[in-house]
Design a protein around this motif. Structure first.
Motif, PDB file in Angstrom:
ATOM      1  N   GLY A 166      12.119 -29.518 103.590  1.00 10.00           N
ATOM      2  CA  GLY A 166      12.375 -28.090 103.764  1.00 10.00           C
ATOM      3  C   GLY A 166      13.861 -27.782 103.787  1.00 10.00           C
ATOM      4  N   SER A 167      14.629 -28.605 104.494  1.00 11.57           N
ATOM      5  CA  SER A 167      16.082 -28.409 104.533  1.00 11.57           C
ATOM      6  C   SER A 167      16.701 -28.649 103.158  1.00 11.57           C
ATOM      7  CB  SER A 167      16.709 -29.342 105.566  1.00 11.57           C
ATOM      8  OG  SER A 167      16.285 -29.003 106.877  1.00 11.57           O
ATOM      9  N   LEU A 168      16.210 -29.641 102.451  1.00 10.51           N
ATOM     10  CA  LEU A 168      16.714 -29.887 101.102  1.00 10.51           C
ATOM     11  C   LEU A 168      16.310 -28.757 100.157  1.00 10.51           C
ATOM     12  CD1 LEU A 168      15.929 -33.701 100.790  1.00 10.51           C
ATOM     13  CD2 LEU A 168      18.145 -32.647 101.267  1.00 10.51           C
ATOM     14  N   GLY A 169      15.122 -28.181 100.384  1.00 12.27           N
ATOM     15  CA  GLY A 169      14.688 -27.053  99.570  1.00 12.27           C
ATOM     16  C   GLY A 169      15.571 -25.836  99.765  1.00 12.27           C
ATOM     17  N   LYS A 170      16.034 -25.617 101.001  1.00 12.79           N
ATOM     18  CA  LYS A 170      16.961 -24.507 101.259  1.00 12.79           C
ATOM     19  C   LYS A 170      18.249 -24.719 100.471  1.00 12.79           C
ATOM     20  CE  LYS A 170      20.365 -22.374 103.888  1.00 12.79           C
ATOM     21  NZ  LYS A 170      20.417 -21.125 103.090  1.00 12.79           N
ATOM     22  N   MET A 171      18.741 -25.963 100.485  1.00 18.08           N
ATOM     23  CA  MET A 171      19.936 -26.284  99.710  1.00 18.08           C
ATOM     24  C   MET A 171      19.684 -26.040  98.215  1.00 18.08           C
ATOM     25  SD  MET A 171      21.725 -30.035  99.404  1.00 18.08           S
ATOM     26  CE  MET A 171      22.532 -30.555  97.896  1.00 18.08           C
ATOM     27  N   GLY A 172      18.551 -26.499  97.721  1.00 18.16           N
ATOM     28  CA  GLY A 172      18.242 -26.306  96.311  1.00 18.16           C
ATOM     29  C   GLY A 172      18.135 -24.840  95.927  1.00 18.16           C
ATOM     30  N   GLN A 173      17.510 -24.049  96.809  1.00 17.75           N
ATOM     31  CA  GLN A 173      17.385 -22.619  96.523  1.00 17.75           C
ATOM     32  C   GLN A 173      18.755 -21.949  96.459  1.00 17.75           C
ATOM     33  OE1 GLN A 173      14.085 -20.295  96.352  1.00 17.75           O
ATOM     34  NE2 GLN A 173      15.835 -20.114  94.986  1.00 17.75           N
ATOM     35  N   ASP A 174      19.611 -22.286  97.422  1.00 15.04           N
ATOM     36  CA  ASP A 174      20.959 -21.707  97.430  1.00 15.04           C
ATOM     37  C   ASP A 174      21.725 -22.073  96.156  1.00 15.04           C
ATOM     38  OD1 ASP A 174      20.530 -20.562  99.885  1.00 15.04           O
ATOM     39  OD2 ASP A 174      21.792 -21.954 100.999  1.00 15.04           O
ATOM     40  N   VAL A 175      21.654 -23.339  95.787  1.00 15.54           N
ATOM     41  CA  VAL A 175      22.422 -23.780  94.617  1.00 15.54           C
ATOM     42  C   VAL A 175      21.915 -23.104  93.360  1.00 15.54           C
ATOM     43  CG1 VAL A 175      23.002 -25.769  93.165  1.00 15.54           C
ATOM     44  CG2 VAL A 175      23.085 -25.976  95.663  1.00 15.54           C
TER      45      VAL A 175
END
Length: 356
Positions: free
Chosen positions: A247-256
């Protein structure tokens, strides 16, 4: 044939992870189950429950054992678990008069759950190392680009200018907290499951605690006062942790993915996916995959919570649901961490920002 994208002939190029996926291979599972049976015979020898001749013959037979896979497949179809047929084959390999000492005092769930614990210990080592690598890459990115001015967005609308370090910290710090949580999670996953038919180790008598301690030590696992056959909170806490990480990595991916949009251009990716129709495009494939894997694990973690509901001392239904769910979550997390590291290495914040 495969129905899983994690080992699909070409979808695995996007989603698979061979290193962690190998922990769930049939070879790894059988090796771990044989390690359990070998260590059990050694522990029972040391506590006087089997004699040295039996222990020697068992060790020799298991060291060279090659399972009949067709027999194991038929056995699982019949029994719902692999161990009855596996033990039958092991006892045939050991032969008389020592066959009955194979698997003495244990039950199928002891073997299957301990095999999983052994393999999860290996998988968690890889995941922990990758998590550390992602954190390190984000620290390097912050040191290089942290002072670049970017536009903060709240509810998808431009807010105020902030340094890139503000955004990078929101990706890095949750991962650091997940690293801190992992020790407690590991402590409840890397345990020996050994309780016999209904958790009482009734065949071992007064020697049960000593055999348990010896067996756990030989397998590199933590001994428990009693088996947790139907108490799945530890393994479900691990699944929840996996979903937190992705989930935390998904937030990073969404932002990028948002920052790298052509109209925004605050992040430049040095590599990305191509288009069959638009050769000018550099698609943020790794960032998008992080979002997909986050949502995948968030979906599956509900199944793991359902798998906590065992009837009495053992549930075939709940147990099977766990087998269907957990391996995919582990591989998804390993794949996400690998992609997150590559994404962090490939991105650069641009001075032009959202107003460029």
């Amino acid at each position: 044939m495969t129905v899983s994208p994690f080992d699909h002939p070409f979808l695995s190029g996007l989603l698979g992870d061979e290193e962690v996926g190998s922990c769930f291979s049939v070879e790894a599972d059988i090796a771990a189950m044989l390690a359990f049976e070998t260590a059990l015979a050694e522990a029972e020898l040391e506590e006087g429950l089997i004699d040295s001749d039996a222990a020697a013959v068992i060790a020799a037979a298991l060291d060279t054992f090659e399972p009949n896979m067709d027999g194991l497949r038929a056995g699982v179809a019949r029994d719902g678990v692999v161990v009855p047929e596996l033990v039958r084959q092991l006892r045939a390999a050991v032969g008389e008069p020592h066959a009955s000492r194979v698997h003495f005092g244990a039950t199928s769930q002891d073997v299957i759950d301990t095999s999983l614990a052994i393999r999860l210990k290996d998988a968690m080592g890889v995941i922990e190392a990758r998590l550390a690598s992602v954190v390190d890459e984000l620290k390097r990115l912050e040191a290089r680009d942290g002072a670049v001015e970017t536009m903060a967005h709240t509810r998808m609308q431009a807010a105020i200018p902030v340094p890139a370090s503000r955004k990078i910290a929101s990706w890095r710090e949750p991962l650091e907290r997940h690293r801190e949580r992992l020790a407690a999670v590991r402590d409840d996953v890397c345990v020996l499951h050994f309780g016999g038919a209904a958790g009482m180790l009734e065949k071992l008598g007064d020697a049960a605690p000593a055999v348990t301690r010896r067996l756990a030590e030989k397998l590199g696992l933590r001994a428990l006062s009693r088996a947790r056959h139907s108490e799945r909170d530890g393994i479900v806490a691990f699944a929840s942790w996996l979903s937190l990480v992705t989930g935390s990595l998904g937030k990073m991916g969404q932002d990028v993915a948002l920052l790298a949009q052509s109209e925004v251009g605050e992040v430049k990716l040095s590599s990305g996916g191509g288009s069959s129709a638009m050769p000018h495009k550099v698609n943020p494939v790794d960032a998008e995959t992080l979002v997909a894997l986050a949502r995948f694990n968030a979906t599956l973690v509900a199944g793991m919570h359902h798998a906590m509901v065992h009837e009495n001392e053992r549930s075939g239904a709940a147990w099977t649901l766990e087998w269907l769910t957990l391996p995919q979550m582990v591989v998804a997390t390993a794949s996400a961490l690998r992609k997150a590291e590559a994404l962090a290495m490939s991105m650069a914040f641009r001075e032009t920002g959202a107003r460029g």
